[in-house]
Write a protein that holds these residues in place. Structure first.
Motif, PDB file in Angstrom:
ATOM      1  N   LYS A  93     -26.439 -50.136 -38.184  1.00  0.00           N
ATOM      2  CA  LYS A  93     -25.177 -49.748 -38.810  1.00  0.00           C
ATOM      3  C   LYS A  93     -25.236 -48.315 -39.322  1.00  0.00           C
ATOM      4  N   SER A  95     -27.175 -45.920 -38.237  1.00  0.00           N
ATOM      5  CA  SER A  95     -27.264 -44.950 -37.137  1.00  0.00           C
ATOM      6  C   SER A  95     -25.912 -44.775 -36.444  1.00  0.00           C
ATOM      7  N   THR A  96     -25.068 -45.816 -36.419  1.00  0.00           N
ATOM      8  CA  THR A  96     -23.752 -45.662 -35.804  1.00  0.00           C
ATOM      9  C   THR A  96     -22.826 -44.870 -36.707  1.00  0.00           C
ATOM     10  N   ARG A  97     -23.015 -44.925 -38.026  1.00  0.00           N
ATOM     11  CA  ARG A  97     -22.217 -44.128 -38.962  1.00  0.00           C
ATOM     12  C   ARG A  97     -22.535 -42.644 -38.828  1.00  0.00           C
ATOM     13  N   ASN A  99     -23.519 -41.079 -36.102  1.00  0.00           N
ATOM     14  CA  ASN A  99     -23.083 -40.499 -34.814  1.00  0.00           C
ATOM     15  C   ASN A  99     -21.609 -40.334 -34.744  1.00  0.00           C
TER      16      ASN A  99
END
Length: 99
Positions: A93, A95-97, A99
């Motif tokens: 979660k 790491s997706t925030r 990017n």
């Protein structure tokens, strides 16, 4: 010492050396699992410096979770343990925030 005995001793020495090489570290690039055993016991996330997820593939049939503590110890974590799943979810979660 007779020539036959010398030859026999030489062959035994070569056999012992070959056996030692076979038991040593695998050659570079060998495909195999990095975690022969994984722990399920809870480890405080505060103790962990790094968590690495190695997906299953030709090197290993199961996914591997490898944690490194702040003291430099490497620990293989059981990817099916609930607390490990929670940590992986939080990492994904975050790491997706980013990017």
């Amino acid at each position: 010492m007779s020539p036959h005995l010398r030859l026999l001793l030489l062959l035994l020495l070569l056999l012992a050396a070959a056996a030692a090489l076979c038991r040593g570290a695998p050659p570079a690039g060998e495909l195999r699992c990095r975690c022969p055993r994984a722990v399920s016991e809870v480890i405080s996330p505060r103790r962990l410096a790094r968590v690495e997820l190695v997906a299953e593939g030709p090197h290993c049939a199961v996914p591997e979770v490898i944690a490194t503590t702040k003291q430099g110890q490497t620990i293989c974590l059981n990817p099916s343990a609930p607390w490990v799943k929670l940590i992986l979810t939080r990492i994904l979660k975050s790491s997706t925030r980013e990017n």
